[in-house]
Write an enzyme that holds these catalytic residues in place. Structure first.
Site, PDB file in Angstrom:
ATOM      1  N   LYS A 293       0.833  -1.194   0.000  1.00 13.07           N
ATOM      2  CA  LYS A 293       0.000   0.000   0.000  1.00 13.07           C
ATOM      3  C   LYS A 293       0.873   1.252   0.000  1.00 13.07           C
ATOM      4  O   LYS A 293       1.913   1.296   0.678  1.00 13.07           O
ATOM      5  CB  LYS A 293      -0.905  -0.038   1.235  1.00 13.07           C
ATOM      6  CG  LYS A 293      -1.987   1.018   1.311  1.00 13.07           C
ATOM      7  CD  LYS A 293      -2.861   0.740   2.534  1.00 13.07           C
ATOM      8  CE  LYS A 293      -3.980   1.739   2.719  1.00 13.07           C
ATOM      9  NZ  LYS A 293      -4.812   1.409   3.892  1.00 13.07           N
TER      10      LYS A 293
ATOM     11  N   SER B 143      -9.519  -1.378   7.457  1.00 16.98           N
ATOM     12  CA  SER B 143      -9.073  -1.039   6.106  1.00 16.98           C
ATOM     13  C   SER B 143      -8.337  -2.155   5.378  1.00 16.98           C
ATOM     14  O   SER B 143      -8.057  -2.026   4.188  1.00 16.98           O
ATOM     15  CB  SER B 143      -8.182   0.207   6.137  1.00 16.98           C
ATOM     16  OG  SER B 143      -8.956   1.348   6.371  1.00 16.98           O
TER      17      SER B 143
ATOM     18  N   SER C  98      -9.535   1.173   3.269  1.00 19.35           N
ATOM     19  CA  SER C  98      -8.794   1.987   2.320  1.00 19.35           C
ATOM     20  C   SER C  98      -7.716   1.226   1.556  1.00 19.35           C
ATOM     21  O   SER C  98      -7.061   1.770   0.671  1.00 19.35           O
ATOM     22  CB  SER C  98      -8.139   3.152   3.076  1.00 19.35           C
ATOM     23  OG  SER C  98      -7.204   2.662   4.037  1.00 19.35           O
TER      24      SER C  98
END
EC number: 6.3.5.7
Length: 490
Positions: free
Chosen positions: A79, A181, A157
């Site tokens: 990420k 997330s 996310s």
């Protein structure tokens, strides 16, 4: 997808030994796959050269040195809120669009030491503030189960990481998990997502959102691969004072006898807005465990009803504090409006942050005002303790694992999701996941079956601190019983 790119770590290593694949040929396949699935917008940056360099090193170890490491030649994605030396780390924000770190996050360096090959940095909601991966400056990420007309969100996310794994672009990926997330996008994209115990995995180099809840998360297509990645990255870190100090002993995923396991079903997790299909899957897994001689019983976590409100207040307070470092002076976006320090601050932050980030900063600063501190922030801290105590009481009473849904529905349509306010969507999407972050306990999302719309439906398992071995073992047993289908994507 190419069948080889959907293989597990164990299967890939067998292919290396049998010379059906080599690390370099496997990396090439995954990079080709990333380019074939570019329409999903899973990646912010593809790191072709770095992946190829890692693969060459792996090939040398596999065929010359004969010293294979646990993740030798295995493709991973990270990420884009984890720092990677000499590779841009943007947090999907204008504020850090041109930021290139001078050091590596501990999670990344440990993966490389274990033999992994980095193929890219994945998309996210700006500064990880969201539940859909729709608020990135690079555009939204599409769910690979329905990505054409009337496409679905990937969850957030860490949506980019979930999509990269689900679409066969990499074997495993790293996300971050503050209120769900990692588990939320794992659930919506049909992969396994683990949030470890707070402090088990170093946060060094993870650009912070909420320091007291942030945890690096792991996404993979099966439980065994999640376990391998966890063992590679877990353990104390002198660079992160919040990591657990005792030496780490690798977790072993066992073929567990479920008859000695007590499963708790928290009644408060059946909430307004939960789809009937999700409730059916929840019951289905409870029945399955009961058929395997588990003791399955109803339990109560009475403060669940206030959990979202508490999470929202604490989240926004810590966001306000963490975002204060982006002032346009030392690093990050700096505007040309510099006729006063105040104007420089205001302009840089206005241009650098989107509406979601700015609104959380405003709300956090409001809650932290002297006149509001005790009314909001201090009261939220006290309630957080009560939420944590609810979990402790249940586990102290002999419950081994809690079984709940991961999300309230299958993946929403993008057009429906963005029609609602970000704060409202986070409250809805994180209802089942964020209590585990406030308590610091490990939690895992596991795909079970497809909905009537042919979209993944998942359940969540939660356990007491440092119960990852048990959590993974029970998840693997369920995984073997339900046989979740592999994504068939052109």
């Amino acid at each position: 997808m190419n069948k080889l790119t959907s293989y597990s770590v164990k299967e890939i290593h067998k292919c290396f030994r049998d010379k059906i694949l080599t690390p370099t040929s496997f990396v090439d396949l995954c990079l080709q796959r990333a380019k074939q699935t570019k329409c999903l917008n899973a990646f912010v940056t593809l790191t072709d050269e770095i992946a190829e360099d890692h693969a060459v090193e792996s090939e040398k170890r596999v065929y010359i040195e004969k010293k294979t490491r646990p993740l030798e030649g295995i493709t991973i994605a990270i990420k884009d809120n984890f720092c990677t030396k000499n590779i841009p780390t943007t947090c999907a924000s204008n504020m850090l669009r041109n930021f290139t770190p001078t050091y590596d996050a501990t999670v990344y360096s440990r993966l490389v030491d274990a033999g992994a090959c980095l193929i890219g940095k994945t998309n996210l909601d700006e500064f990880a503030m969201g539940a859909g991966t729709v608020d990135s400056i690079f555009g939204p990420t599409r769910n690979p189960w329905q990505y054409d007309k009337d496409w679905r969100i990937s969850g957030g996310s860490s949506g980019g990481s979930a999509v990269a794994v689900a679409s066969g672009t990499c074997v495993a990926a790293i996300g971050s998990d503050t209120g769900g997330s990692t588990r939320n996008p794992a659930a919506l994209c049909g992969v396994v997502g683990l949030k470890p115990t707070y402090g088990l995995v170093s946060r060094y180099g993870l650009i912070p959102l909420v320091n007291s809840m942030d945890v690096p998360g792991i996404l993979a297509r099966n439980v065994d691969d999640v376990s391998l990645v966890l063992n590679a990255i877990a353990g104390p870190d002198v660079l992160d004072s919040t990591t657990i100090k005792k030496d780490f002993k690798s977790f072993v995923v066992n073929d567990i006898d479920l008859s000695r396991i007590r499963i708790g079903i928290p009644k408060e997790y059946r909430c307004e807005g939960m789809s009937e299909e999700v409730i059916d899957v929840w019951k289905e897994v409870a029945d399955l465990l009961e058929n395997e001689k588990c003791s399955v019983e109803a339990v109560s976590l009475p403060h669940t009803s206030v959990s979202i409100a508490v999470y929202s207040i604490l989240n926004q307070c810590e966001v306000a504090s963490n975002m204060a470092r982006y002032d346009g002076l030392e690093y990050g976006l700096r505007t040309s409006e510099d006729y006063s320090t105040e104007e420089l601050y205001a302009s840089s932050r206005s241009e650098g942050f989107n509406n979601v980030v700015r609104s959380r900063i405003f709300a956090g600063n409001y809650f932290l005002l002297t006149r509001n501190y005790e009314k909001y922030f201090l009261k939220a801290l006290k309630l957080r303790r009560l939420i944590s105590d609810d979990f402790k009481k249940v586990f102290n009473d002999g419950i081994d694992i809690l079984l709940t849904p991961s999300t309230l529905s299958d993946a929403p349509l993008y057009k429906d999701f963005v029609s609602k306010h970000n704060r409202d969507q986070c409250a809805l999407q994180d209802y089942c996941t964020q209590p585990a972050n406030m308590a610091g306990i490990p939690a895992l999302s596991l795909p079970i079956r497809l909905s009537k719309k042919n979209l993944p439906l998942s359940i969540q398992l939660m356990g007491p601190n440092l119960s990852e071995e048990l959590l993974l073992s029970v998840a693997k047993k369920i995984e073997s019983l339900v046989q979740f289908p592999t994504l068939k994507m052109d």
